[in-house]
Design an enzyme around this catalytic site. Structure first.
Site, PDB file in Angstrom:
ATOM      1  N   LEU A  14       0.830  -1.071  -0.073  1.00  0.00           N
ATOM      2  CA  LEU A  14       0.001  -0.137  -0.164  1.00  0.00           C
ATOM      3  C   LEU A  14       0.942   1.028  -0.084  1.00  0.00           C
ATOM      4  CD1 LEU A  14      -2.482  -1.119   2.761  1.00  0.00           C
ATOM      5  CD2 LEU A  14      -2.653  -1.376   0.293  1.00  0.00           C
ATOM      6  N   GLY A  17       5.627   5.507  -2.907  1.00  0.00           N
ATOM      7  CA  GLY A  17       6.302   6.852  -2.632  1.00  0.00           C
ATOM      8  C   GLY A  17       7.678   6.605  -2.596  1.00  0.00           C
ATOM      9  N   VAL A  19       9.471   5.647   0.114  1.00  0.00           N
ATOM     10  CA  VAL A  19       9.755   4.349   0.833  1.00  0.00           C
ATOM     11  C   VAL A  19       9.178   3.128   0.007  1.00  0.00           C
ATOM     12  CG1 VAL A  19       9.220   2.765   2.756  1.00  0.00           C
ATOM     13  CG2 VAL A  19       9.821   5.284   3.028  1.00  0.00           C
ATOM     14  N   SER A  21       8.404   2.750  -3.365  1.00  0.00           N
ATOM     15  CA  SER A  21       9.444   2.197  -4.456  1.00  0.00           C
ATOM     16  C   SER A  21      10.540   1.579  -3.853  1.00  0.00           C
ATOM     17  CB  SER A  21       9.726   3.748  -5.038  1.00  0.00           C
ATOM     18  OG  SER A  21       8.789   4.406  -5.451  1.00  0.00           O
ATOM     19  N   VAL A 136       9.866   4.074  13.667  1.00  0.00           N
ATOM     20  CA  VAL A 136      10.767   4.683  14.419  1.00  0.00           C
ATOM     21  C   VAL A 136      12.102   4.485  13.966  1.00  0.00           C
ATOM     22  CG1 VAL A 136      11.413   5.118  16.959  1.00  0.00           C
ATOM     23  CG2 VAL A 136       9.291   4.399  16.500  1.00  0.00           C
ATOM     24  N   GLY A 138      13.618   4.849  11.215  1.00  0.00           N
ATOM     25  CA  GLY A 138      14.172   4.164   9.984  1.00  0.00           C
ATOM     26  C   GLY A 138      14.701   2.833   9.938  1.00  0.00           C
ATOM     27  N   LYS A 209       6.838   9.243  17.776  1.00  0.00           N
ATOM     28  CA  LYS A 209       7.917   7.970  17.765  1.00  0.00           C
ATOM     29  C   LYS A 209       8.292   7.833  19.482  1.00  0.00           C
ATOM     30  CE  LYS A 209      10.001   9.089  13.589  1.00  0.00           C
ATOM     31  NZ  LYS A 209      11.128   9.959  12.527  1.00  0.00           N
ATOM     32  N   GLY A 310      14.855   8.150   4.742  1.00  0.00           N
ATOM     33  CA  GLY A 310      15.079   7.587   3.384  1.00  0.00           C
ATOM     34  C   GLY A 310      14.471   6.469   2.964  1.00  0.00           C
TER      35      GLY A 310
END
Length: 437
Positions: A14, A17, A19, A21, A136, A138, A209, A310
């Site tokens: 779902l 964007g 992430v 991709s 939290v 990355g 977070k 990222g």
């Protein structure tokens, strides 16, 4: 819920964007390794997006996999990966997926912080997993170590830099002397900050977070609404210089603590800028990196450091969760669910205890220091150091820099109010907490 031996696990994604991709690309590029680790192949059966027909050359999948019908997609998957963010429609799609027997992997800190219990209860009801390591910090593995590796320990404190945008801004202000607005503009130009950076610079992202970390560390339900939040928009170049003068740097910290209230354990959770001494490990965290510092009874001090945002770093955490839930599907077991047995009370900011750095603009005349010291003493706040800086010759003004010993936030607030009422005090220029000393 056991899986048919040898049959691939159907995976629905779902969002596609930054992430999403990366997740889709890594599912394709690492298909063989992931199959070996999971015990069965992972079959990507669909990617829900708003505009299915838009070209996506960086996503190496069959274009027919893109669909705008997320509601239908989640009903034919064994594992659903949610990276669309926000509360709705993410919540409804996750609940629908669980109702149809799918385990869920999410990177959605806002949803977990606001309505985690609903997700956990639904997962338990339907016998599926819900994992959210990527919500939290990355790529940094922090939730599973706290939940599993430290399950036999007693965590006292979790303190961290969990927002890369604000760390980049504060680091650049420290290194260049630039002001807040121009540094945010640089962060936007480099892609570290959104066009609207409010969620980051006002502390909303970090607060979500912090709520997740506190819930897990202290086995207590903590929501984002329980977190005291203060962003970095009021941090000035003068604050940065003041920190440098005290051998500190300014960081936006998420602080989750086990405290004592009325003789019993309680939880305090806050997000705010603070001065951190250069000798503390968090002081060396630069640019857009994240770090989380954990203090526990038996393990002592632990620090987790890495890229906190990222596409690829976050996708790494997502796929780690996918492997975990896939293994459970293959073996017929489940991962750990919510642990909220402690149900500790959550105290307000007034009971938080730390040190403070206060800058006062005062009249340069005899007796002023005595008045200031009396205001601190009357409210039970002990002074550690005082430094006076004279103003320009003949203007009759000076600046007092006061650093306190540890005191409650409520005592400090009362002290500041009393200081502002003194005739000799022309203004309270800044108040900043000092953490990690």
């Amino acid at each position: 819920m056991a899986h048919d031996p040898g049959a691939p696990l159907r995976v629905a994604l779902l969002g596609c964007g930054v992430v999403g991709s990366s997740v889709a690309r890594m599912l394709v590029e690492q298909a063989d390794d992931l199959a070996a680790r999971c015990g069965v192949p992972l079959e990507l059966v669909g990617i829900a997006v708003r505009r299915p027909g838009r070209p996506r050359p960086d996503v190496p999948v069959d274009p027919s996999l893109f669909t705008a019908d997320a509601e239908e997609l989640v009903t034919r998957a064994d594992v659903v990966i949610e990276v669309i963010g926000g509360i709705d429609p993410a919540r409804g799609l996750i609940l629908r997926a669980m109702e149809h027997g799918a385990s869920v992997v999410s990177a959605n800190k806002a949803l977990v912080a606001e309505d985690g219990p609903t997700l956990f209860e639904a997962a338990a009801k339907h016998g599926v997993d819900v994992y959210y390591e990527a919500a939290v910090a990355g790529a940094i593995p922090i939730l599973r170590p706290v939940q599993e590796s430290l399950a036999g320990d007693r965590v006292h404190r979790v303190m961290g830099i969990v927002n890369g945008t604000t760390n980049f801004v504060l680091d650049k202000m420290d290194g260049t002397g630039a002001g807040f607005a121009e540094t945010v503009a640089e962060a936007q130009a480099l892609g570290y900050a959104e066009a609207d950076p409010t969620a980051d610079v006002e502390g909303f992202d970090a607060a979500a977070k912090a709520a997740i970390l506190a819930s897990m560390a202290f086995h207590t339900r903590v929501s984002a609404a329980d977190v005291y939040r203060e962003g970095i928009t009021e941090v000035t170049a003068a604050d940065i210089r003041a920190a440098q003068d005290n051998d500190c740097v300014v960081k936006l910290l998420a602080i989750c603590e086990r405290v004592t209230s009325d003789g019993s354990d309680a939880v305090s959770v806050r997000v705010h800028p603070a001065m951190v001494p250069l000798g503390h490990p968090l002081a060396s965290v630069r640019e857009a990196f994240n770090a989380v510092f954990v203090e526990s009874a038996a393990a002592g001090e632990l620090m987790f450091y890495g890229r906190g945002a990222g596409g690829d770093p976050t996708a790494s955490a997502v796929l780690g969760d996918v492997v975990a839930v896939a293994r459970h599907r293959v073996a017929g077991g489940r991962g750990p669910g919510e642990s909220a047995y402690a149900d500790l009370p959550i105290v307000d900011l007034g009971q938080a205890v730390t040190r403070y750095h206060i800058s006062l603009d005062v009249a340069d005349r005899p007796g002023v220091l005595a008045q200031v010291a009396t205001a601190f003493a009357e409210h039970g706040v002990s002074i550690e150091t005082v430094r006076q800086q004279a103003g320009p010759d003949g203007d009759g003004r000076a600046k007092l820099i006061v650093v306190t010993h540890r005191a409650t936030d409520s005592a400090l607030a009362a002290t500041v109010e009393a200081l502002a009422a003194l005739d000799a005090v022309e203004g309270v220029a800044s108040v900043m907490r000092v953490e990690g000393a």
